[in-house]
Design an enzyme around this catalytic site. Sequence first.
Site, PDB file in Angstrom:
ATOM      1  N   GLY A 268       0.883  -1.352  -0.002  1.00 16.51           N
ATOM      2  CA  GLY A 268       0.085  -0.213  -0.068  1.00 16.51           C
ATOM      3  C   GLY A 268       1.027   1.300   0.082  1.00 16.51           C
ATOM      4  N   THR A 269       2.050   1.219   0.819  1.00 10.56           N
ATOM      5  CA  THR A 269       2.969   2.488   0.452  1.00 10.56           C
ATOM      6  C   THR A 269       3.399   2.747  -0.749  1.00 10.56           C
ATOM      7  OG1 THR A 269       3.542   2.004   3.112  1.00 10.56           O
ATOM      8  CG2 THR A 269       5.095   3.126   1.557  1.00 10.56           C
TER       9      THR A 269
ATOM     10  N   GLN B  88      -8.199   2.085   5.118  1.00  4.73           N
ATOM     11  CA  GLN B  88      -8.802   1.504   6.159  1.00  4.73           C
ATOM     12  C   GLN B  88     -10.481   1.389   5.904  1.00  4.73           C
ATOM     13  OE1 GLN B  88      -7.622   0.739   9.039  1.00  4.73           O
ATOM     14  NE2 GLN B  88      -5.438   1.584   8.916  1.00  4.73           N
TER      15      GLN B  88
ATOM     16  N   HIS C  84      -3.293  -6.255   3.239  1.00  4.17           N
ATOM     17  CA  HIS C  84      -3.330  -6.678   4.701  1.00  4.17           C
ATOM     18  C   HIS C  84      -4.059  -6.033   5.689  1.00  4.17           C
ATOM     19  CE1 HIS C  84      -0.563  -3.763   6.780  1.00  4.17           C
ATOM     20  NE2 HIS C  84      -0.437  -3.549   5.614  1.00  4.17           N
TER      21      HIS C  84
ATOM     22  N   CYS D  99       4.483   7.842  23.197  1.00  7.04           N
ATOM     23  CA  CYS D  99       5.138   7.144  24.365  1.00  7.04           C
ATOM     24  C   CYS D  99       5.254   5.423  23.731  1.00  7.04           C
ATOM     25  CB  CYS D  99       4.230   6.775  25.509  1.00  7.04           C
ATOM     26  SG  CYS D  99       4.284   8.289  26.286  1.00  7.04           S
TER      27      CYS D  99
END
Length: 464
Positions: A69-70, A179, A198, A322
């Site tokens: 996809g990238t 998405q 995926h 984080c």
Amino acid sequence: MPYFDVASSAPLHPVARQALQASLDEGWADPARLYREGRRARLLLDAAREAAADAVGCRPDELVFTPSGTHAVHAGVSGVLAGRRRVGGHLVVSAVEHSSVLHAAEAHEAAGGTVLRVPVGRTGAASADAYARELADRPDTALACLQSANHEVGTLQPVAETAEVCAAAGVPLLVDAAQSLPWGPVEAGWSVLTASAHKWGGPAGVGLLAVRKGVRYAPQGPADERESGRSPGFPNLPAIVAAAASLRAVRDGADAEAARLRVLVDRIRRRVARLVPDVEVVGDADRRLPHLVTFSCLYVDGETLLHELDRAGFSVNSGSSCTSSTLTPSHVLNAMGVLSEGNVRVSLPHGTTAEEVNAFLEALPRAVAGVREQLGVSEAPPVPVGGEADSLTVDALGLRCPQPVIELARAIGGVAVGGVVTVLSDDEVARLDIPAWCAMRDQEYLGESAASGDAVAYRVRRTH
């Protein structure tokens, strides 16, 4: 162990597994060759392309398969920018796009182009009017990009409205549909569309790139005769066949599963706010993906919380700083202006049961309380009354999220109403989380200023 992170990658769908195994025997030959084995492979490739194009809502000859996809995003952005270079070198993207789009934008800037990042509201939605204003001001715009749904908070974007204003300005719109595509076709009007297998239970290593006829497109880099020259190299035919088969399979039951999962996500949204003190559920409550919910917990270290939930048997993800290797805030949460610390993203796979969701809701409050206790916060730090000082400075240098906010919460009661607390912090996360804390606690955020070294001074006025 419930896996609640399909927004990152979905488990291999049973149909994908069956198609993959079958096509390993039938689809190993070169589909560009004219002998029997090549013709058989070509039939499989053509059938996969037709199935994928039907799911996307385009012509088969408008769609190519890419290695990811990238790769599809990078090829789509660079190809359209190159094809429309005579128009200009301006690119418009939303501030909450996937990193693949933003990285493509950064590469375009490095090559001398210009980029405008359209801001979003607190729900994470962009505005078609903002795109319209930018396009009116910049006639040299070569391409606009807008995701169909946000990957971190699930908010649906106004694709149809934005496509309309782009069409009026003569600017193609690239939509990252990674998405949303498993749940249905993207709203009409887009010019270029990308997706990743995926995300819907297909094999990793297969992306989709659809370019409408009439869109000026110039592939970048060396090309060959495969995939219309837009994705060179020998195709992974078994994976492509499995990707197309699984996309059709998940779409066949998408409406019923979406309705069922939306009920479970609504339950999480409601009960998290009641069960966990000082939590902010982010994203649009209505215009959202049916299976995804994100919330942020005050006074919680995100990475530690994910470890605690993993120990409790739940695999979830986070967009907070984080949990990233860069120790910088999520660009999505930053653009939304919401709390980033203690961020949890839950994305439910097909077949998730009510019992699994209820078990998660039982484990979550214990995990949050345990993390807060580790940080020395047995419960949300109260705001004391009766402070006497007019101003107070808190030295939080060297402390990482969420400690600067914890120190602020403890100190705010040390000044009188109307007094000011200044927090010195060298943690980038504080730039996002201190204003978000003020919004949640109804305190007045006065802004920031540079202090010595890498420190920043954040000023907060006590209002009650």
